[in-house]
Write an enzyme that holds these catalytic residues in place. Sequence first.
Site, PDB file in Angstrom:
ATOM      1  N   SER A   1       0.807  -1.214   0.000  1.00  0.00           N
ATOM      2  CA  SER A   1       0.000   0.000   0.000  1.00  0.00           C
ATOM      3  C   SER A   1       0.847   1.275   0.000  1.00  0.00           C
ATOM      4  CB  SER A   1      -0.955  -0.040   1.193  1.00  0.00           C
ATOM      5  OG  SER A   1      -1.907   0.985   1.140  1.00  0.00           O
TER       6      SER A   1
ATOM      7  N   ASP B   1      10.094   5.756 -10.030  1.00  0.00           N
ATOM      8  CA  ASP B   1       9.660   6.330 -11.307  1.00  0.00           C
ATOM      9  C   ASP B   1      10.204   7.726 -11.536  1.00  0.00           C
ATOM     10  OD1 ASP B   1       8.334   4.006 -11.685  1.00  0.00           O
ATOM     11  OD2 ASP B   1       6.305   4.848 -11.723  1.00  0.00           O
TER      12      ASP B   1
ATOM     13  N   LYS C   1      -0.434  -4.315  -3.052  1.00  0.00           N
ATOM     14  CA  LYS C   1      -1.735  -3.847  -2.563  1.00  0.00           C
ATOM     15  C   LYS C   1      -1.952  -2.435  -3.093  1.00  0.00           C
ATOM     16  CE  LYS C   1      -4.925  -2.252   0.522  1.00  0.00           C
ATOM     17  NZ  LYS C   1      -5.478  -0.890   0.569  1.00  0.00           N
TER      18      LYS C   1
END
Length: 532
Positions: free
Chosen positions: A301, A312, A326
């Site tokens: 999460s 990224d 998740k």
Amino acid sequence: MKKLFLSLLILAIGILIGFLIALRSTNSLLGTIYGGMNSQQKGENKITTLLKTLDYLYVDTIDINKIDDAAVAYALSQLDPHSSYIPKEDMEFANQGLNGKFSGIGIQFNIQNDTIYIVDVISGGPSERAGILAGDRITAVDDTAFVGKGINNEKVFNKLRGKKNSTIKLEVVRRGTKEKLHFTMKRDDIPVYTVNAAHMLNDHVGYVNISSFGQKTYSEVLTALTKIKRKGANSVIIDLRGNAGGYLDAAVNILNEFLPKGALIVYIKGRAFPRSDYNANGTGAFQDMKMVVLIDEFSGSASEIFAGAIQDNDRGTIIGRRSFGKGLVQQPLTFTDGSEARITVARYYTPSGRCIQKPYTAGDQVDYDSEIWKRFVHGEFFNADSIHQNDSVTYHTIKGRTVYGGGGIMPDIFIPRDTIGFTPSFNRLTNNMIIYKFALRYTDDHRKELKTFTDWRKLESFLDSQNLVPQVVAFANENKIQVTTRDINISKSLISQYLNGYIIRNIMTEDDFYQNLNKYDRTVQRATQILK
């Protein structure tokens, strides 16, 4: 004979007609009394109709609230793996780790020999103020015996926690004291910290361990980062291994401290929710600090949002193993009785467009829960080549590096699970908590002597000089846990590491424990090398 048969037939037909008339009358009466409860009303769904009908007409007395709870829980279980129902009585426990506090007596405990053993007393809490000490054993609560095989963690939590300022009485057995001791105290707010450790690994590299993302995590992390920066850190290792997540805002606020203005952190999107972007505002105080993020299969999460944003944006290096996967967003629906349904409304996406959520089959919780075990069996914990990646769709970081979807965050550098020193005997010792329990007993027997040490390194050296492994083996034999001499010789160093760590944690701080742990951690060592 014919007359008799005819008479009986006429009587039977009469009884049947009478029964049908009575039944029709009864149905008519019930319909009048219960307002048509025996049929579905216009605009009413089947569950509502069924529950109302059961409540009014069921043959036995039933607790309709329990059936209502079960119906809601089952309905949500047929959707995705993370939509869930939390009954009113479980709400406080479910939220305590995220809310930053709970109301209790301020102890850390372990259940040993069917008795509550107090491992540590939280500084400034009710227990410390009352005079309770680490090593004490609780035998009764509110004048009622509280020992035996039925004692478990959940029962202890429910018994010791309660409303703030409510009174609780404890009966305690203390080593070296013949009579039982009695304490009366009032429950108070006990802080729950989500930053386990913040220290320097060398002159320039700091280390911060975050266990979850709660209401106070952002302020805790800021304090930790400021602490290591003042000590000379120009690089930091953020350890999110085992961090199952928590509040999105906490992760976003921390990421804002590291990312440049305008950098996309994460976006969410769902059927009823248009895309919503979270971007850095450029006010972060640690944008120039080099960083490595550690993840593993239990990082989920918010931890994955954190790792995905750093990866990224090419802001740092991700080290470890593929994260949990998740990536579903839950929105709470609070009911009038205080219970709550957490309903999935959207998905998380990393800046490159990767969906964090791993695949699942709606309603198949067993298969979803066993996915981590399947990774283990498949060899993913030990060999990067065993990891399944969805290479049919590729994504790219800010600098053009290729990253893959398929669920979870794939680290830039894979570190397998460390199995050096693991043997069947060592596994039996850890599975039966023999090393942990012996550490508690040893701490209890030598607390006064151990308390004289103020540096974990000196305490570790002292413990090494005591040659405690044979005592651990003897303790295992006492508890009828079989070990072999061959296995113990192979695992001796590992047993000592675990034992020393537990005793250091019992005597000193959580931060001291992690400093000792990091000394042997291959993942931390690799991260430190990269940051050099």
